[in-house]
Design an enzyme around this catalytic site. Structure first.
Site, mmCIF file in Angstrom:
data_model
loop_
_atom_site.group_PDB
_atom_site.id
_atom_site.type_symbol
_atom_site.label_atom_id
_atom_site.label_comp_id
_atom_site.label_asym_id
_atom_site.label_seq_id
_atom_site.Cartn_x
_atom_site.Cartn_y
_atom_site.Cartn_z
ATOM 1 N N GLY A 87 24.882 -11.834 -50.559
ATOM 2 C CA GLY A 87 24.142 -11.716 -49.699
ATOM 3 C C GLY A 87 22.628 -11.626 -50.590
ATOM 4 N N SER A 183 28.286 -16.229 -54.748
ATOM 5 C CA SER A 183 26.764 -16.000 -54.423
ATOM 6 C C SER A 183 26.217 -14.881 -55.185
ATOM 7 C CB SER A 183 26.699 -15.986 -52.887
ATOM 8 O OG SER A 183 25.288 -15.927 -52.500
ATOM 9 N N TYR A 184 25.576 -13.762 -54.354
ATOM 10 C CA TYR A 184 24.817 -12.610 -55.017
ATOM 11 C C TYR A 184 26.037 -11.651 -55.696
ATOM 12 C CZ TYR A 184 21.439 -9.235 -56.282
ATOM 13 O OH TYR A 184 20.793 -8.215 -56.901
ATOM 14 N N ASP A 394 25.856 -27.493 -53.579
ATOM 15 C CA ASP A 394 24.881 -26.344 -53.245
ATOM 16 C C ASP A 394 23.576 -26.265 -53.788
ATOM 17 O OD1 ASP A 394 24.181 -23.663 -52.628
ATOM 18 O OD2 ASP A 394 25.145 -22.751 -54.219
ATOM 19 N N HIS A 446 28.054 -23.979 -51.326
ATOM 20 C CA HIS A 446 28.006 -22.719 -51.758
ATOM 21 C C HIS A 446 29.338 -21.901 -51.358
ATOM 22 C CE1 HIS A 446 25.569 -19.254 -52.853
ATOM 23 N NE2 HIS A 446 25.861 -18.725 -51.889
#
Length: 474
Positions: A87, A183-184, A394, A446
């Protein structure tokens, strides 16, 4: 004679009694977290699952919510994987567990669950955690906690969670332990691995967490390489023109800041060019239902918020249904679902909806870490097994940027860039370095386990078994 004397010593008897009481208490807490059949869950096959809260700060009243699935077979012999979504501020329950790699996925209309034939708990025990506090069902009774969240805060909270979770589930304490995410979580995972590694050096063997490695997908890692990859991917996939590409290269110095002066304006324009397509999977359809109004793409936000939140995912694509996030939120906002999961017991989300991504976190998260590459170098030298994978369509954390930062580690190559296969098709490509493997997944965006579940299952199986990806058709 001496051993018999010790066995009858009052202190020894007291120690044994205390140990037994603690074991009973742990078992009772564990069984209290056992979840039966959730609303809409298929009756077959059976799923052994637990969910609930683990306190990480008694004084502040801070607790993290988890959802745990035992391995489908021989759980006592299988490793344990912790999965974290990024996020920052997005839910590992809503994404990882219920949309990607867990055994129970929210179905295509949000009325129930369906069994995932490519669930990762075929190979491991799976632990999903909503972190940091303020995400999903995780909560705090001290609102100032939400103003102090950064990477270090998250890593320390999750480490505390693990220590306390293992006290509740002591049978898994000795299992091989792996950390994973996307992701994060490219920040969360290596930083947590470093905290575990550093603590282990000062603990006795029975107190250590048996960390063996980590694996991350489409992982935010280094601002310079990640933002360079965003721009190059957009140009190479015909999202931006040659002239715009040259302008960005001339103006933006991502070694300094992606939001400085004129660069801010240009990056804002770049994200707006994704308005009608999905930046997280450039070849996927975009959700056009009414629900997309409140689950809109980050391309509509200002570049300052985009740069601050980086890979915040307030909307996602799932299989052939780009509106799947609507169904996930509908399911986890049902009171019967929350009751079955032992969730929202504090009333944390009483006055708001449970959401896949929390604005409470993403708006105020302090992104002070420019790069986690030094952690990679440290843990590779320590012998921690590391794999990196990347869906190759992505646009938000493109494989181009990931290739750049992997190469920047300067690791010797063990095996050259080559294809790997699944069902007579090239599933992606990979390269092996001394201490790290990097792989791509062809046609995935992603969220690789969601877009290409069979390929993702091959990835995790190869990682856990310490084998090369298949270079022949399987």
């Amino acid at each position: 004679m001496a051993s018999s004397t010790v066995a009858r010593h009052p202190l020894f008897t007291i120690f044994v009694a205390i140990f037994m009481l603690l074991a009973i208490a742990a078992r009772d807490k564990q069984e209290g977290d056992r979840a039966g059949f959730l609303p809409g869950q298929p009756r077959s096959p059976p799923v052994s699952q637990f969910s609930g809260y683990v306190t990480v700060d008694e004084h502040n009243g801070r607790a993290l919510f988890y959802w745990f699935f035992e391995a489908q077979t021989l759980p006592a012999q299988k490793p344990l994987i912790l999965w974290l979504n990024g996020g920052p501020g997005c839910s590992s329950v809503g994404y990882g567990a219920a949309s990607e790699l867990g055994p129970l996925l929210v179905n295509s209309n949000g009325t129930g669950l369906e069994f995932n034939t490519f669930a990762w708990n075929k190979e491991a025990n799976l632990l999903f955690l909503e972190s940091p506090v303020g995400v999903g069902f995780s909560y705090t009774n001290t609102t100032s906690d939400l103003d102090n969240i950064d990477d270090r805060f998250v890593a320390n909270d999750v480490y505390t969670f693990l220590v306390n979770w293992f006290n509740r589930f002591p049978q898994y304490k000795s299992h091989d332990f792996y950390i994973s995410g996307e992701s994060y979580a490219g920040h969360y995972v290596p930083q947590l691995a470093e905290v575990v590694y550093d603590h282990n050096k000062h603990l006795g063997g029975n107190q250590q967490i048996n960390l063996k490695g980590f694996i991350v997908g489409n992982a935010e890692t280094n601002d310079y390489f990640d933002y360079t990859g965003i721009v190059q991917f957009a140009w190479s996939h015909s999202v931006i023109s040659d002239q715009f590409y040259e302008q960005v290269k001339n103006v933006c110095d991502f070694r300094i800041s992606p939001i400085a002066n004129e660069c801010s304006h240009l990056m804002n324009l770049l994200y707006k060019m994704y308005h009608e397509i999905d930046i997280y999977n450039v070849y996927a359809p975009k959700c056009t239902t009414d629900g997309s109004a409140f689950l809109s793409s980050s391309s509509d936000s200002t570049v300052k918020k985009e740069a601050k939140n980086k890979s915040k995912r307030s909307r996602m694509y799932s299989g052939y249904d780009p509106c799947h996030s609507n169904y996930v939120e509908a399911y986890f906002n049902r009171m019967d679902v929350q009751k079955s999961l032992h969730a929202n017991t504090s009333g944390w989300i009483q006055d708001r909806r449970w959401s896949l991504c929390s604005d409470l976190i993403s708006d105020d998260y302090d992104m002070e870490v420019f790069s986690v590459l030094p952690i990679y170098s440290k843990l590779i030298k320590a012998g921690i097994k590391i794999w990196v994978y990347s869906g190759d369509v992505d646009g938000r954390v493109p494989f181009i940027g990931s290739r750049y930062w992997v190469e920047a580690l300067g690791l010797p190559i063990k095996s050259q860039w080559q294809p790997w296969y699944l069902k007579n098709q090239v599933a992606g490509r990979y390269v092996e370095y001394e201490g790290l493997t990097m792989a791509t997944v062809r046609g995935a965006g992603h969220t690789v386990p969601q877009d290409k579940p069979a390929e993702a299952f091959v990835l995790i199986n190869s990682f856990l078994s310490d084998q090369q990806l298949p270079t022949k058709d399987i």
